[in-house]
Design a protein around this motif. Sequence first.
Motif, PDB file in Angstrom:
ATOM      1  N   LEU A   4       0.795  -1.170   0.079  1.00  0.00           N
ATOM      2  CA  LEU A   4      -0.009   0.017   0.104  1.00  0.00           C
ATOM      3  C   LEU A   4       0.824   1.439  -0.009  1.00  0.00           C
ATOM      4  O   LEU A   4       0.592   2.463  -0.524  1.00  0.00           O
ATOM      5  N   CYS A  33     -16.878  -7.523  -1.917  1.00  0.00           N
ATOM      6  CA  CYS A  33     -17.001  -6.146  -1.873  1.00  0.00           C
ATOM      7  C   CYS A  33     -17.595  -5.574  -0.594  1.00  0.00           C
ATOM      8  O   CYS A  33     -16.968  -4.706   0.181  1.00  0.00           O
ATOM      9  N   LEU A  36     -15.328  -6.322   2.401  1.00  0.00           N
ATOM     10  CA  LEU A  36     -14.312  -5.518   2.491  1.00  0.00           C
ATOM     11  C   LEU A  36     -14.547  -4.240   3.225  1.00  0.00           C
ATOM     12  O   LEU A  36     -14.112  -3.571   3.869  1.00  0.00           O
ATOM     13  N   SER A  37     -15.933  -3.727   2.665  1.00  0.00           N
ATOM     14  CA  SER A  37     -16.293  -2.571   3.251  1.00  0.00           C
ATOM     15  C   SER A  37     -16.845  -2.447   4.641  1.00  0.00           C
ATOM     16  O   SER A  37     -16.379  -1.583   5.376  1.00  0.00           O
ATOM     17  N   ILE A  40     -13.597  -2.169   6.675  1.00  0.00           N
ATOM     18  CA  ILE A  40     -13.016  -1.117   6.819  1.00  0.00           C
ATOM     19  C   ILE A  40     -13.752  -0.151   7.842  1.00  0.00           C
ATOM     20  O   ILE A  40     -13.253   0.396   8.844  1.00  0.00           O
ATOM     21  N   LEU A  61      -8.296  -6.258   7.692  1.00  0.00           N
ATOM     22  CA  LEU A  61      -8.580  -5.478   6.709  1.00  0.00           C
ATOM     23  C   LEU A  61      -7.296  -5.467   5.468  1.00  0.00           C
ATOM     24  O   LEU A  61      -7.836  -5.435   4.300  1.00  0.00           O
ATOM     25  N   TRP A  65      -7.722  -6.405   1.555  1.00  0.00           N
ATOM     26  CA  TRP A  65      -7.322  -5.580   0.465  1.00  0.00           C
ATOM     27  C   TRP A  65      -6.363  -6.130  -0.362  1.00  0.00           C
ATOM     28  O   TRP A  65      -6.493  -6.163  -1.650  1.00  0.00           O
ATOM     29  N   PHE A  69      -6.898  -6.686  -4.426  1.00  0.00           N
ATOM     30  CA  PHE A  69      -6.413  -6.024  -5.234  1.00  0.00           C
ATOM     31  C   PHE A  69      -5.651  -7.135  -6.093  1.00  0.00           C
ATOM     32  O   PHE A  69      -5.551  -6.945  -7.352  1.00  0.00           O
ATOM     33  N   GLY A  96      -6.838   2.161  -2.560  1.00  0.00           N
ATOM     34  CA  GLY A  96      -5.749   1.730  -1.878  1.00  0.00           C
ATOM     35  C   GLY A  96      -5.090   2.571  -0.949  1.00  0.00           C
ATOM     36  O   GLY A  96      -4.562   2.401   0.085  1.00  0.00           O
ATOM     37  N   ILE A  99      -7.131   3.098   1.970  1.00  0.00           N
ATOM     38  CA  ILE A  99      -7.157   1.797   2.870  1.00  0.00           C
ATOM     39  C   ILE A  99      -5.807   1.787   3.673  1.00  0.00           C
ATOM     40  O   ILE A  99      -5.662   1.398   4.892  1.00  0.00           O
ATOM     41  N   LEU A 120     -16.931   0.536  -2.966  1.00  0.00           N
ATOM     42  CA  LEU A 120     -16.997  -0.872  -2.801  1.00  0.00           C
ATOM     43  C   LEU A 120     -18.324  -1.219  -3.009  1.00  0.00           C
ATOM     44  O   LEU A 120     -18.968  -2.343  -3.423  1.00  0.00           O
TER      45      LEU A 120
END
Length: 262
Positions: A4, A33, A36-37, A40, A61, A65, A69, A96, A99, A120
Motif C-alpha cells: 500500500l 466487496c 471488505l467495506s 473498513i 483489513l 484488500w 487487489f 488503496g 485503505i 466498494l
Amino acid sequence: MFFLIVFPFFSECCPARACDPSDFVLDDFASRCKDLSGKIRDTELAFRMRFPDSASRSALLLDAWLSFFLDHGVTPPPIYASMPWPAWENGMRSLGSRIGGLGRGEPVSPEALDLMTLPLELLAQPDHLFPFQNALATVTRRFEEIIAGTGSASDALSPAQLAADKEIGQSFALISGMCENAPALRARLSTLYSSLTALSADTPPNNTASAADPAGGEMLLNAEDRRALLELHLGSLRDEVEFLSPIAFWQLQPTASPTSHP
C-alpha cells in the motif's frame, strides 16, 4: 502493508491474479466487496474507539484488500471489462491509498470513510455504478454545451438558469440518491446545491441585467459579471465531478457523453 505504501509500483512488482471470466460469479464478487467495506468500518471504529484489538482488525483489513487487489486491482472483473483502464486504475489507486492510511491508524474523517466504503458498495451493484457513471458523463457533457453556447458575455446563462438546468439537477439528484449509505458525501452534495441555488436566487434574469433595482436603487449585475458568476459556479460543479470520478471508477473527459450498459 508494504504494497500500500508503494502502490504506484505494486502492479509492476507483483503479478496480479487476473479473474477468469468463466469463474466469475457476480454474487460472490458483491459479497466480497461488502465484506471488505464492513472490515473498513470495523477497523475505523476500532481505531477511533481505541479498541484493544485494533491491530488485529487492521491486519484482517489489509489482508482482505491485498487479496482483492491481486484479483481485481489491475484487471477489472468481467462485468466491468468495458471500463477504460485509466479510470479503473485511478479508482483502485485512490481506494488503496485511503485503505493504507486507515491500516496505519491514521485519523479518518466521516467523508474519508465514505470515500472508502462507497466505491466498494457501488462495485457490488452494477445497476447502481453504471447509472452513477452515466450521471457524471451527462453533467460533463452539459458543462461543455453550456460553455460552447456562451461565446460572449451577452449570451451567458444566469446562475439561476444553471441551478434550474434539468439534466444537471437530475444527475446530481441521482448521485445523491446513490449516497444513501454515505451521509457525509450526501451532505457535501446538498451543501453544494444549496450554495448554488442560494446565490443564484439573487441573480436577475438576463434581460434585466443592466436595469436599476427599483426598490433599492442599486444596479443589478451586468452581463460580464453574470458570466463571471456562471463560470464560478461551473468551476465548483466541475471540481465536484472530478472529486466524484474515482468513487465511480470513471474517467473525467471534457466531451464525455452517457453510454448504456447491460
